[in-house]
Design a protein around this motif. Sequence first.
Motif, PDB file in Angstrom:
ATOM      1  N   GLU A 137      33.533  19.403  41.999  1.00  0.00           N
ATOM      2  CA  GLU A 137      33.168  20.392  40.985  1.00  0.00           C
ATOM      3  C   GLU A 137      33.252  21.799  41.567  1.00  0.00           C
ATOM      4  O   GLU A 137      32.232  22.425  41.877  1.00  0.00           O
ATOM      5  N   PRO A 138      34.447  22.309  41.745  1.00  0.00           N
ATOM      6  CA  PRO A 138      34.622  23.641  42.335  1.00  0.00           C
ATOM      7  C   PRO A 138      33.817  24.706  41.594  1.00  0.00           C
ATOM      8  O   PRO A 138      33.696  24.679  40.374  1.00  0.00           O
ATOM      9  N   GLU A 139      33.248  25.628  42.377  1.00  0.00           N
ATOM     10  CA  GLU A 139      32.463  26.770  41.914  1.00  0.00           C
ATOM     11  C   GLU A 139      31.034  26.415  41.526  1.00  0.00           C
ATOM     12  O   GLU A 139      30.255  27.306  41.160  1.00  0.00           O
ATOM     13  N   ALA A 140      30.644  25.139  41.609  1.00  0.00           N
ATOM     14  CA  ALA A 140      29.236  24.774  41.456  1.00  0.00           C
ATOM     15  C   ALA A 140      28.594  24.816  42.835  1.00  0.00           C
ATOM     16  O   ALA A 140      29.273  24.682  43.863  1.00  0.00           O
ATOM     17  N   LEU A 141      27.282  25.012  42.874  1.00  0.00           N
ATOM     18  CA  LEU A 141      26.604  25.085  44.168  1.00  0.00           C
ATOM     19  C   LEU A 141      25.267  24.361  44.131  1.00  0.00           C
ATOM     20  O   LEU A 141      24.741  24.020  43.065  1.00  0.00           O
ATOM     21  N   ALA A 142      24.729  24.134  45.310  1.00  0.00           N
ATOM     22  CA  ALA A 142      23.382  23.576  45.469  1.00  0.00           C
ATOM     23  C   ALA A 142      22.483  24.670  46.018  1.00  0.00           C
ATOM     24  O   ALA A 142      22.839  25.344  46.991  1.00  0.00           O
ATOM     25  N   LEU A 143      21.331  24.863  45.386  1.00  0.00           N
ATOM     26  CA  LEU A 143      20.366  25.860  45.826  1.00  0.00           C
ATOM     27  C   LEU A 143      19.059  25.157  46.152  1.00  0.00           C
ATOM     28  O   LEU A 143      18.536  24.398  45.326  1.00  0.00           O
ATOM     29  N   ALA A 144      18.538  25.405  47.340  1.00  0.00           N
ATOM     30  CA  ALA A 144      17.302  24.753  47.774  1.00  0.00           C
ATOM     31  C   ALA A 144      16.251  25.795  48.130  1.00  0.00           C
ATOM     32  O   ALA A 144      16.522  26.714  48.906  1.00  0.00           O
ATOM     33  N   TYR A 145      15.061  25.645  47.555  1.00  0.00           N
ATOM     34  CA  TYR A 145      13.933  26.513  47.870  1.00  0.00           C
ATOM     35  C   TYR A 145      13.113  25.888  49.000  1.00  0.00           C
ATOM     36  O   TYR A 145      12.720  24.712  48.913  1.00  0.00           O
ATOM     37  N   ILE A 146      12.860  26.661  50.054  1.00  0.00           N
ATOM     38  CA  ILE A 146      11.970  26.212  51.116  1.00  0.00           C
ATOM     39  C   ILE A 146      11.040  27.365  51.495  1.00  0.00           C
ATOM     40  O   ILE A 146      11.230  28.493  51.052  1.00  0.00           O
ATOM     41  N   GLY A 147      10.040  27.069  52.319  1.00  0.00           N
ATOM     42  CA  GLY A 147       9.142  28.106  52.797  1.00  0.00           C
ATOM     43  C   GLY A 147       9.407  28.422  54.248  1.00  0.00           C
ATOM     44  O   GLY A 147      10.166  27.712  54.928  1.00  0.00           O
ATOM     45  N   ASP A 148       8.786  29.486  54.768  1.00  0.00           N
ATOM     46  CA  ASP A 148       8.997  29.832  56.177  1.00  0.00           C
ATOM     47  C   ASP A 148       8.498  28.729  57.094  1.00  0.00           C
ATOM     48  O   ASP A 148       9.085  28.478  58.156  1.00  0.00           O
ATOM     49  N   TRP A 166      31.185  22.491  57.531  1.00  0.00           N
ATOM     50  CA  TRP A 166      32.067  22.151  56.408  1.00  0.00           C
ATOM     51  C   TRP A 166      32.161  23.272  55.370  1.00  0.00           C
ATOM     52  O   TRP A 166      32.820  23.083  54.335  1.00  0.00           O
ATOM     53  N   ARG A 167      31.526  24.421  55.618  1.00  0.00           N
ATOM     54  CA  ARG A 167      31.559  25.578  54.719  1.00  0.00           C
ATOM     55  C   ARG A 167      31.223  25.175  53.272  1.00  0.00           C
ATOM     56  O   ARG A 167      31.973  25.442  52.335  1.00  0.00           O
ATOM     57  N   LEU A 168      30.075  24.568  53.119  1.00  0.00           N
ATOM     58  CA  LEU A 168      29.682  24.037  51.819  1.00  0.00           C
ATOM     59  C   LEU A 168      29.023  25.089  50.933  1.00  0.00           C
ATOM     60  O   LEU A 168      28.442  26.057  51.429  1.00  0.00           O
ATOM     61  N   PRO A 169      29.083  24.898  49.617  1.00  0.00           N
ATOM     62  CA  PRO A 169      28.461  25.836  48.668  1.00  0.00           C
ATOM     63  C   PRO A 169      26.952  25.585  48.567  1.00  0.00           C
ATOM     64  O   PRO A 169      26.455  24.991  47.609  1.00  0.00           O
ATOM     65  N   LEU A 170      26.234  26.053  49.574  1.00  0.00           N
ATOM     66  CA  LEU A 170      24.793  25.830  49.674  1.00  0.00           C
ATOM     67  C   LEU A 170      24.074  27.165  49.819  1.00  0.00           C
ATOM     68  O   LEU A 170      24.452  27.998  50.650  1.00  0.00           O
ATOM     69  N   VAL A 171      23.034  27.359  49.015  1.00  0.00           N
ATOM     70  CA  VAL A 171      22.162  28.528  49.127  1.00  0.00           C
ATOM     71  C   VAL A 171      20.766  28.034  49.502  1.00  0.00           C
ATOM     72  O   VAL A 171      20.189  27.202  48.798  1.00  0.00           O
ATOM     73  N   VAL A 172      20.253  28.539  50.611  1.00  0.00           N
ATOM     74  CA  VAL A 172      18.911  28.187  51.066  1.00  0.00           C
ATOM     75  C   VAL A 172      17.999  29.388  50.804  1.00  0.00           C
ATOM     76  O   VAL A 172      18.154  30.434  51.438  1.00  0.00           O
ATOM     77  N   VAL A 173      17.091  29.247  49.853  1.00  0.00           N
ATOM     78  CA  VAL A 173      16.183  30.325  49.493  1.00  0.00           C
ATOM     79  C   VAL A 173      14.872  30.118  50.244  1.00  0.00           C
ATOM     80  O   VAL A 173      14.163  29.138  50.013  1.00  0.00           O
ATOM     81  N   THR A 174      14.568  31.035  51.136  1.00  0.00           N
ATOM     82  CA  THR A 174      13.327  30.957  51.904  1.00  0.00           C
ATOM     83  C   THR A 174      12.308  31.907  51.320  1.00  0.00           C
ATOM     84  O   THR A 174      12.490  33.126  51.329  1.00  0.00           O
ATOM     85  N   GLY A 220      23.282  38.801  43.940  1.00  0.00           N
ATOM     86  CA  GLY A 220      24.272  38.230  43.030  1.00  0.00           C
ATOM     87  C   GLY A 220      25.654  38.094  43.634  1.00  0.00           C
ATOM     88  O   GLY A 220      26.270  37.010  43.582  1.00  0.00           O
ATOM     89  N   PRO A 221      26.207  39.159  44.239  1.00  0.00           N
ATOM     90  CA  PRO A 221      27.536  39.046  44.841  1.00  0.00           C
ATOM     91  C   PRO A 221      27.579  38.021  45.989  1.00  0.00           C
ATOM     92  O   PRO A 221      28.596  37.350  46.180  1.00  0.00           O
ATOM     93  N   LEU A 222      26.485  37.888  46.726  1.00  0.00           N
ATOM     94  CA  LEU A 222      26.444  36.932  47.831  1.00  0.00           C
ATOM     95  C   LEU A 222      26.476  35.498  47.312  1.00  0.00           C
ATOM     96  O   LEU A 222      27.144  34.631  47.895  1.00  0.00           O
ATOM     97  N   VAL A 223      25.763  35.250  46.224  1.00  0.00           N
ATOM     98  CA  VAL A 223      25.781  33.919  45.624  1.00  0.00           C
ATOM     99  C   VAL A 223      27.174  33.592  45.105  1.00  0.00           C
ATOM    100  O   VAL A 223      27.672  32.466  45.279  1.00  0.00           O
ATOM    101  N   GLU A 224      27.838  34.576  44.489  1.00  0.00           N
ATOM    102  CA  GLU A 224      29.196  34.342  43.993  1.00  0.00           C
ATOM    103  C   GLU A 224      30.157  34.038  45.137  1.00  0.00           C
ATOM    104  O   GLU A 224      31.052  33.202  45.007  1.00  0.00           O
ATOM    105  N   GLU A 225      29.982  34.713  46.260  1.00  0.00           N
ATOM    106  CA  GLU A 225      30.831  34.421  47.419  1.00  0.00           C
ATOM    107  C   GLU A 225      30.641  32.984  47.890  1.00  0.00           C
ATOM    108  O   GLU A 225      31.597  32.316  48.298  1.00  0.00           O
ATOM    109  N   THR A 226      29.409  32.499  47.829  1.00  0.00           N
ATOM    110  CA  THR A 226      29.135  31.117  48.216  1.00  0.00           C
ATOM    111  C   THR A 226      29.874  30.149  47.303  1.00  0.00           C
ATOM    112  O   THR A 226      30.376  29.112  47.757  1.00  0.00           O
ATOM    113  N   ARG A 227      29.961  30.470  46.025  1.00  0.00           N
ATOM    114  CA  ARG A 227      30.679  29.614  45.081  1.00  0.00           C
ATOM    115  C   ARG A 227      32.164  29.517  45.418  1.00  0.00           C
ATOM    116  O   ARG A 227      32.837  28.534  45.088  1.00  0.00           O
TER     117      ARG A 227
END
Length: 303
Positions: A137-148, A166-174, A220-227
């Motif tokens: 599913e190109p341009e979809a991503l996984a976003l995970a919320y974690i704490g410090d 593997w340069r995966l479309p992953l966003v880690v929100v801390t 926003g632009p950083l998330v789009e780059e991840t996609r």
Amino acid sequence: MAPELLAPVPAELLDDDLGLLLLIRHFERKLLELYGRGLLHGTTHTCIGQEYIPVALAPLLGEADHVFSNHRGHGHYLARYRDPYGLLAEIMGREGAVCSGVGGSQHILRDRYLSTGVQGQSLPVAVGVALHLDRAEPEALALAYIGDGTWGEGAVYEALNMACLWRLPLVVVTEHNGIAQSTPTGRQMAGTIGARAAAFGARHHRTAADDVVRIRAEVGPLVEETRHGAGPLVLEFETRRLGPHSKGDDTRPAEEVRRLEARDWYARYTAADGFRRLDDEARRFVDLVADEVLGRPPSVWER
């Protein structure tokens, strides 16, 4: 519970950033009130003070994206689905619950949303999902919320290693609120999150902003780059946890909490146009939701 019997969430609380912030704030406050009245049992972890993070990020995510939440995830869920009835029913084990009442406050599965109370558990799963998305599913991503505090878990580093390799479309929100349960970050973390992300070659962005429009402009632009193949992104939010770790176990001095409250987005927005009206509307609506859910029979899990 037939949907037509439920009072709909007022449009302003859904379509307006401030309205959604206030809906989450009063939902969390209501949970603490219900505990105090002996009407809610078990445990729950409120996100009071941190509501703006999922509200800011929600428009940056599409239906194809996967969201992985954590133990402090009510705001994540409400920003994603705007479903206070289903969430409160789940927490209280009442009819109409998102997961028939078996997930409770911390373990919720709905469509492409999953929360867990186990620190670090979501990252390996998110990496596996991101690998699938990258291939299918190109341009979809996984976003995970974690704490410090979750950066003390080995699974975080194993997951980041694979994701970056593997340069995966992953966003880690801390959500870096400066305290892991009852331990200040300075007593449990050596170095910085940025340096740890850099060790794997992950992109990292830290912000102290709590204005949702500014945050979207920054990330926003950083998330789009991840996609589009830029590889994993670690977003670090310098934020504040105003409530207790769980329902009543805050070990911080009262003066420290007051200092944090003085910097809270809620205090600053009181001067905004329409704040008092929206605030009252959110409070009344959450009261209505609680009264309605309290009147429901227990949920039944049918396998």
